[in-house]
Structure formats: structure tokens, C-alpha cells
Design a protein around this motif. Structure first.
Motif, PDB file in Angstrom:
ATOM      1  N   MET A   1     -26.370  -9.575   5.714  1.00 41.53           N
ATOM      2  CA  MET A   1     -25.170  -8.759   5.827  1.00 41.53           C
ATOM      3  C   MET A   1     -25.324  -7.735   6.938  1.00 41.53           C
ATOM      4  O   MET A   1     -26.355  -7.079   7.037  1.00 41.53           O
ATOM      5  CB  MET A   1     -24.914  -7.995   4.516  1.00 41.53           C
ATOM      6  N   THR A   3     -24.464  -4.083   8.399  1.00 34.28           N
ATOM      7  CA  THR A   3     -24.377  -2.834   7.655  1.00 34.28           C
ATOM      8  C   THR A   3     -22.964  -2.594   7.147  1.00 34.28           C
ATOM      9  O   THR A   3     -22.006  -2.623   7.905  1.00 34.28           O
ATOM     10  CB  THR A   3     -24.814  -1.652   8.541  1.00 34.28           C
ATOM     11  N   ASN A   4     -22.882  -2.369   5.825  1.00 33.85           N
ATOM     12  CA  ASN A   4     -21.604  -2.072   5.170  1.00 33.85           C
ATOM     13  C   ASN A   4     -20.573  -3.189   5.298  1.00 33.85           C
ATOM     14  O   ASN A   4     -19.392  -2.979   5.029  1.00 33.85           O
ATOM     15  CB  ASN A   4     -20.994  -0.774   5.718  1.00 33.85           C
ATOM     16  N   LYS A   5     -20.982  -4.383   5.696  1.00 37.81           N
ATOM     17  CA  LYS A   5     -20.042  -5.489   5.861  1.00 37.81           C
ATOM     18  C   LYS A   5     -20.319  -6.557   4.816  1.00 37.81           C
ATOM     19  O   LYS A   5     -21.431  -7.065   4.701  1.00 37.81           O
ATOM     20  CB  LYS A   5     -20.172  -6.091   7.261  1.00 37.81           C
ATOM     21  N   ARG A   7     -19.147 -10.247   3.789  1.00 40.44           N
ATOM     22  CA  ARG A   7     -18.371 -11.399   4.237  1.00 40.44           C
ATOM     23  C   ARG A   7     -17.738 -12.125   3.053  1.00 40.44           C
ATOM     24  O   ARG A   7     -16.552 -12.401   3.054  1.00 40.44           O
ATOM     25  CB  ARG A   7     -19.266 -12.349   5.042  1.00 40.44           C
ATOM     26  N   ALA A  31     -14.044  -7.317   1.232  1.00 40.77           N
ATOM     27  CA  ALA A  31     -14.793  -8.436   1.814  1.00 40.77           C
ATOM     28  C   ALA A  31     -13.845  -9.334   2.585  1.00 40.77           C
ATOM     29  O   ALA A  31     -12.628  -9.348   2.331  1.00 40.77           O
ATOM     30  CB  ALA A  31     -15.501  -9.226   0.717  1.00 40.77           C
ATOM     31  N   ASP A  32     -14.396 -10.079   3.517  1.00 37.07           N
ATOM     32  CA  ASP A  32     -13.580 -11.028   4.264  1.00 37.07           C
ATOM     33  C   ASP A  32     -13.015 -12.111   3.352  1.00 37.07           C
ATOM     34  O   ASP A  32     -11.892 -12.574   3.537  1.00 37.07           O
ATOM     35  CB  ASP A  32     -14.410 -11.684   5.380  1.00 37.07           C
ATOM     36  N   ASP A  62     -22.449 -13.324  -0.059  1.00 37.30           N
ATOM     37  CA  ASP A  62     -23.263 -12.124   0.166  1.00 37.30           C
ATOM     38  C   ASP A  62     -23.550 -11.429  -1.161  1.00 37.30           C
ATOM     39  O   ASP A  62     -24.667 -10.996  -1.419  1.00 37.30           O
ATOM     40  CB  ASP A  62     -22.529 -11.145   1.086  1.00 37.30           C
ATOM     41  N   VAL A 141     -24.288  -0.914   0.811  1.00 36.04           N
ATOM     42  CA  VAL A 141     -23.270  -1.938   0.575  1.00 36.04           C
ATOM     43  C   VAL A 141     -22.802  -1.902  -0.871  1.00 36.04           C
ATOM     44  O   VAL A 141     -21.599  -1.983  -1.167  1.00 36.04           O
ATOM     45  CB  VAL A 141     -23.805  -3.337   0.948  1.00 36.04           C
ATOM     46  N   LYS A 144     -20.672   1.180  -1.416  1.00 35.47           N
ATOM     47  CA  LYS A 144     -19.350   1.009  -0.817  1.00 35.47           C
ATOM     48  C   LYS A 144     -18.462   0.144  -1.698  1.00 35.47           C
ATOM     49  O   LYS A 144     -17.273   0.431  -1.895  1.00 35.47           O
ATOM     50  CB  LYS A 144     -19.483   0.381   0.562  1.00 35.47           C
TER      51      LYS A 144
END
Length: 270
Positions: A1, A3-5, A7, A31-32, A62, A141, A144
């Protein structure tokens, strides 16, 4: 992942808690790709895909959030490890299941314990978190993700989870019970039923909002509304009569914490 993302996020189980989290996460677009895995024929929020089983979902997630009933976990999560890699996080919101049990159910990925409460559905949840050996990036993560449904608090010891479950996990039910009791008392004092329920509900909502917006402590707010020898003081004195509200609340938290410990022991016995 990155940072802070995030998917891809999977939620296993769309019941009360899973559904509450899912609705806010879809709204916040955390999330995406957001996936619900649940065999039941239930509606999903916009921006969410739904599949009846883990086998039907493509790709490696993720983060996976396990939100099934604890006694159903072994069956619901049986094939999950086959779909995870060393970067995946498995976050359990299943009450009573410790990290060791979670790791046994899902050996792949990194286990995290989370205990949100139902106000997460409206973005006012409180979530307790605990994990061993998370990287700072993973911790950010996870924070968040749950900050999207309210506020988070990382515990320093896993043993604190039973107390946290009893306070913030079960706490909303105590508040709702207070509304019921306050309305019933209003009816007994002479208010029409509809008015009593509206007044009790509005009072709890307003007090909660004041507590949220005002930086003073709950003690300071209580003192501010309590005039010496006034009606509020008389009511508070009655609440503190033996055994008193503090003792009753301690008893409730103690009982809920004990049940949380029992649930973990029952699961280990199974």
C-alpha cells in the motif's frame, strides 16, 4: 500500500456492524474498490460491489474487515488466507476474538483487532484498535479507515479490549436505555406518551451535541446546569441514592466485560 492509500477493501459480513461501516466507507470513498462478501440477498450502498463468497472475488485485497458473528468466523473465513499476501491487513471487528485466535483463523496477512460501535453508521462512532508489530504506515492506514466513521483510540494492551467493549462497544445501548427510562419517568410524572418520548430523545441528542462541541469536561457541564438547591440538584441526588447511578453503571460495565471474556473463552473451547 502507498501511504494512506487503500486500493481494495473487502468487508466479510454485511450485518449490523458490517453494514454500518460499509455505508460510511462507501460514502467517504476510503478505497478505490470496496467489496462486500455476504451470501445473503441484501442491498449494498452505491460504490460497493457484492459477491456471495470469497471465491467469487478477483484480486488481492489491501485490507479485509471480518464482520461476521464470532461463531461463524471459522466457516466464513476458511478460504481467506489463500487470497492474502504479506502486505494484506486483516481487521477483525468480531467481539471476543483475541489476536491469537484471529491469526489462527486467518494465518496470512497481518491481524488487527477493532471494536467500533453502532454510531459509526452516522459518522460518530468510537473505535478501539490494537495490533502487534504494525508498521507506522499500516497504523496510519488503519487509523484513516476508522477515522472515516468517527474517532479512534489505540489501546496499549490487548487485555484492555474487554473493558473497551463494555464501555464504548456496548455504551450506545446504555444511552438508548436511558432514553427509554427517561421517557417512562416522564409519562409516570404526567406527560403524554408522545411528548415524553420526544422530550427524552431530544434531551439526550442535545446533551450529546453540547458535549461534542463544548471543550469543558462532562463534570464541568453537569455543574454548569446544576443550580444549588434547584430541580436538577434534587434529581441528581435521587440518581445517587443507594446503590446510585455510578454503581449501576459500574455493574453494567463489569457484566459486559465479563461476558466479552467469556465469549473469547467459548470460542477457544470450540
Amino acid at each position: 500500500m502507498a501511504t494512506n492509500k487503500i486500493r481494495t477493501l473487502w468487508v466479510i459480513g454485511g450485518g449490523n456492524m458490517g453494514g454500518a461501516l460499509l455505508s460510511r466507507w462507501c460514502l467517504a470513498k476510503v478505497a478505490d474498490r470496496i467489496v462486500l462478501v455476504d451470501p445473503a440477498n441484501i442491498a449494498v450502498p452505491a460504490g460497493c460491489e457484492k459477491f456471495p463468497s470469497i471465491a467469487d472475488v478477483d484480486g488481492i485485497p489491501d485490507i479485509v474487515v471480518g464482520a461476521v458473528k464470532p461463531h461463524l468466523a471459522a466457516t466464513a473465513l476458511a478460504t481467506l488466507s489463500e487470497r492474502l499476501d504479506e502486505r494484506s491487513l486483516f481487521i477483525s471487528v468480531m467481539a471476543g476474538l483475541g489476536l491469537a485466535r484471529i491469526a489462527a483463523l486467518v494465518p496470512a496477512g497481518t491481524p488487527v483487532r477493532a471494536m467500533p460501535n453502532t454510531p459509526a453508521q452516522v459518522g460518530r462512532g468510537v473505535t478501539g484498535l490494537y495490533a502487534d508489530d504494525l508498521t507506522e504506515e499500516q497504523r496510519m492506514v488503519v487509523s484513516k479507515l476508522f477515522n472515516a466513521v468517527g474517532i479512534t483510540h489505540w489501546l496499549t494492551e490487548e487485555g484492555q479490549f474487554d473493558a473497551l467493549t463494555a464501555v464504548s462497544g456496548s455504551g450506545p445501548a446504555y444511552v438508548f436505555r436511558m432514553v427509554e427510562a427517561l421517557a417512562a419517568a416522564g409519562i409516570a410524572a404526567g406527560l403524554p406518551e408522545k411528548a415524553a418520548h420526544a422530550l427524552a430523545r431530544g434531551t439526550i441528542i442535545g446533551a450529546g451535541e453540547l458535549l461534542r462541541q463544548d471543550e469543558r469536561s462532562a463534570t464541568e457541564l453537569r455543574v454548569a446546569v446544576t443550580s444549588p438547591n434547584g430541580t436538577t440538584q434534587a434529581g441528581l441526588e435521587a440518581l445517587d441514592e443507594e446503590p446510585g447511578l455510578p454503581a449501576v453503571v459500574r455493574s453494567a460495565v463489569r457484566a459486559a466485560a465479563a461476558r466479552s471474556r467469556e465469549m473469547g473463552q467459548e470460542d477457544q473451547a470450540d
